[in-house]
Motif scaffolding. Structure first.
Motif, PDB file in Angstrom:
ATOM      1  N   LEU A 168       4.898  30.407  23.263  1.00 39.81           N
ATOM      2  CA  LEU A 168       3.669  31.147  23.583  1.00 39.81           C
ATOM      3  C   LEU A 168       2.464  30.398  23.023  1.00 39.81           C
ATOM      4  O   LEU A 168       2.473  29.929  21.887  1.00 39.81           O
ATOM      5  CB  LEU A 168       3.731  32.555  22.980  1.00 39.81           C
ATOM      6  CG  LEU A 168       4.676  33.545  23.668  1.00 39.81           C
ATOM      7  CD1 LEU A 168       4.933  34.747  22.750  1.00 39.81           C
ATOM      8  CD2 LEU A 168       4.080  34.003  25.004  1.00 39.81           C
ATOM      9  N   HIS A 169       1.403  30.334  23.836  1.00 41.28           N
ATOM     10  CA  HIS A 169       0.190  29.624  23.416  1.00 41.28           C
ATOM     11  C   HIS A 169      -0.972  30.011  24.315  1.00 41.28           C
ATOM     12  O   HIS A 169      -0.771  30.506  25.422  1.00 41.28           O
ATOM     13  CB  HIS A 169       0.410  28.108  23.507  1.00 41.28           C
ATOM     14  CG  HIS A 169       0.615  27.623  24.919  1.00 41.28           C
ATOM     15  ND1 HIS A 169       1.806  27.789  25.590  1.00 41.28           N
ATOM     16  CD2 HIS A 169      -0.232  27.025  25.796  1.00 41.28           C
ATOM     17  CE1 HIS A 169       1.694  27.299  26.818  1.00 41.28           C
ATOM     18  NE2 HIS A 169       0.468  26.836  26.982  1.00 41.28           N
ATOM     19  N   VAL A 170      -2.186  29.759  23.821  1.00 46.62           N
ATOM     20  CA  VAL A 170      -3.353  29.709  24.713  1.00 46.62           C
ATOM     21  C   VAL A 170      -3.654  28.236  24.951  1.00 46.62           C
ATOM     22  O   VAL A 170      -3.413  27.399  24.082  1.00 46.62           O
ATOM     23  CB  VAL A 170      -4.599  30.412  24.114  1.00 46.62           C
ATOM     24  CG1 VAL A 170      -4.414  31.922  24.093  1.00 46.62           C
ATOM     25  CG2 VAL A 170      -4.932  29.895  22.720  1.00 46.62           C
ATOM     26  N   ASP A 171      -4.164  27.914  26.127  1.00 42.04           N
ATOM     27  CA  ASP A 171      -4.409  26.503  26.441  1.00 42.04           C
ATOM     28  C   ASP A 171      -5.581  25.962  25.623  1.00 42.04           C
ATOM     29  O   ASP A 171      -6.676  26.540  25.614  1.00 42.04           O
ATOM     30  CB  ASP A 171      -4.702  26.323  27.941  1.00 42.04           C
ATOM     31  CG  ASP A 171      -3.435  26.439  28.791  1.00 42.04           C
ATOM     32  OD1 ASP A 171      -2.324  26.390  28.220  1.00 42.04           O
ATOM     33  OD2 ASP A 171      -3.580  26.573  30.020  1.00 42.04           O
ATOM     34  N   ALA A 172      -5.325  24.845  24.927  1.00 43.40           N
ATOM     35  CA  ALA A 172      -6.352  24.101  24.204  1.00 43.40           C
ATOM     36  C   ALA A 172      -5.794  22.695  24.056  1.00 43.40           C
ATOM     37  O   ALA A 172      -4.578  22.539  23.902  1.00 43.40           O
ATOM     38  CB  ALA A 172      -6.623  24.707  22.831  1.00 43.40           C
ATOM     39  N   LEU A 191      -2.071  34.587  26.302  1.00 44.11           N
ATOM     40  CA  LEU A 191      -0.905  33.991  25.639  1.00 44.11           C
ATOM     41  C   LEU A 191       0.212  33.881  26.666  1.00 44.11           C
ATOM     42  O   LEU A 191       0.643  34.902  27.209  1.00 44.11           O
ATOM     43  CB  LEU A 191      -0.436  34.908  24.514  1.00 44.11           C
ATOM     44  CG  LEU A 191      -0.905  34.697  23.076  1.00 44.11           C
ATOM     45  CD1 LEU A 191      -0.178  33.554  22.432  1.00 44.11           C
ATOM     46  CD2 LEU A 191      -2.386  34.558  22.993  1.00 44.11           C
ATOM     47  N   HIS A 192       0.698  32.669  26.904  1.00 44.45           N
ATOM     48  CA  HIS A 192       1.704  32.478  27.939  1.00 44.45           C
ATOM     49  C   HIS A 192       2.693  31.392  27.526  1.00 44.45           C
ATOM     50  O   HIS A 192       2.371  30.518  26.714  1.00 44.45           O
ATOM     51  CB  HIS A 192       1.035  32.105  29.275  1.00 44.45           C
ATOM     52  CG  HIS A 192       0.256  30.815  29.211  1.00 44.45           C
ATOM     53  ND1 HIS A 192      -0.995  30.731  28.637  1.00 44.45           N
ATOM     54  CD2 HIS A 192       0.555  29.567  29.626  1.00 44.45           C
ATOM     55  CE1 HIS A 192      -1.419  29.477  28.712  1.00 44.45           C
ATOM     56  NE2 HIS A 192      -0.503  28.742  29.305  1.00 44.45           N
ATOM     57  N   ALA A 193       3.880  31.465  28.118  1.00 44.78           N
ATOM     58  CA  ALA A 193       4.919  30.455  27.907  1.00 44.78           C
ATOM     59  C   ALA A 193       5.709  30.343  29.205  1.00 44.78           C
ATOM     60  O   ALA A 193       6.044  31.354  29.813  1.00 44.78           O
ATOM     61  CB  ALA A 193       5.840  30.882  26.771  1.00 44.78           C
TER      62      ALA A 193
END
Ligand SMILES: [Fe+2]
Length: 296
Positions: free
Chosen positions: A141-145, A255-257
């Motif tokens: 899981l992450h936010v794009d950066a 938040l996505h994976a």
């Protein structure tokens, strides 16, 4: 606030400017996923051969079109094959870029004149087969950066479409809302070291200056991916996007994976947060409110 990112379904069946869904800026800006289960991208008969990982050159994880201002045609990267076939492949990805742009402009009239077309990517490689470092591991899981590409608060609006020909869904996990996520990690994030942004830019590690906003976003990305307990136990939900489904998110907020799937198209658009319906709902607005100061 909902403990996990909401998914909202819409009945649209057309990419063109004649569908029913308009003025959903407030929904996507609130951090929801807009899902269109009846909006597929038509792969022509002669294009079915492209649904195969052999067209990816193995260096990049995607085949991508890069649209540069003033260039007559985009540059295609990451593909390998005979020249004539690559022309046809490029035409297919270009058609996706054009259709998703028409669609985004219909969905979001408030953004008209402000959305900028970014890269278009075609992903014929199985998610499960990618070998990668923890920082590049998008099954977490992450936010794009991005380490090398500071966004300075410009939003990343992405239009995805699952074009798998054999019924396989694109499997995602979605996580907690952005504000809860920021609250989880902000207390541990220190300010960047004085001079570090200058040094990163000077040495070419970043394409432009990494502002404190970019520093915080990258810290959120890295801390979430490195945190095994967060990955396992934080609020989250599994979401399947069946073939023939399109979905739209602000990927710097949701938040996505990506857990599984193969054969997807994706179009990125850039939007300055100032042109949102509610700029204060952006990651920058949320972070600045929580910190009680501006992020320069
Ligand atoms: Fe991502």
């Amino acid at each position: 606030m909902s403990p996990v990112t909401p998914i909202q379904d819409f009945p649209d069946r057309s990419w063109a400017d004649d569908g029913p869904t308009r003025a959903v800026e407030g929904i996507v800006e609130s951090g929801a996923v807009l899902r269109f289960p009846h909006l597929g991208f038509a792969i022509m008969e002669g294009e079915l051969r492209f649904l195969n990982p052999r067209w990816a050159d193995g260096k990049a994880k995607n085949i991508s079109l890069r649209w540069t201002p003033n260039a007559a045609v985009p540059e295609m990267r990451g593909a390998t094959g005979a020249a004539l076939a690559l022309v046809a492949l490029q035409a297919m990805i270009t058609r996706y870029a054009e259709q998703s742009e028409a669609f985004a402009l219909r969905l979001f009239p408030h953004y008209r004149g402000h959305l900028r077309r970014g890269n278009t990517s075609f992903r014929p490689v199985d998610v499960a087969g990618r070998e990668t470092s923890w920082r590049k591991d998008d099954t977490r899981l992450h936010v794009d950066a991005f380490p090398s590409n500071p966004m300075h608060g410009t939003r990343l609006l992405r239009v995805f479409c699952n074009v798998n020909p054999s019924g396989r869904p694109r499997e995602w996990r979605v996580g907690e809302p952005f504000e809860a996520h920021a609250q989880r990690y902000l207390p541990g994030i220190k300010r960047p070291l004085p001079g570090s942004a200058w040094l990163l830019e000077r040495t070419g590690i970043t394409k432009r200056r990494r502002t404190e906003y970019d520093h915080v976003m990258l810290q959120l990305h890295d801390r979430a991916k490195a945190d095994a307990a967060f990955q396992k136990s934080s609020p989250q939900a599994r979401v399947d996007f069946a073939p023939g489904t399109t979905w739209v998110v602000f990927s710097d907020q949701v938040l996505h994976a990506a857990m599984g799937g193969q054969h997807m198209l994706e179009q990125t658009f850039y939007l300055d947060a100032a042109h949102q319906q509610r700029p204060e709902a952006s990651p920058r607005g949320t972070l600045e409110r929580l910190l009680g100061r501006e992020l320069r």
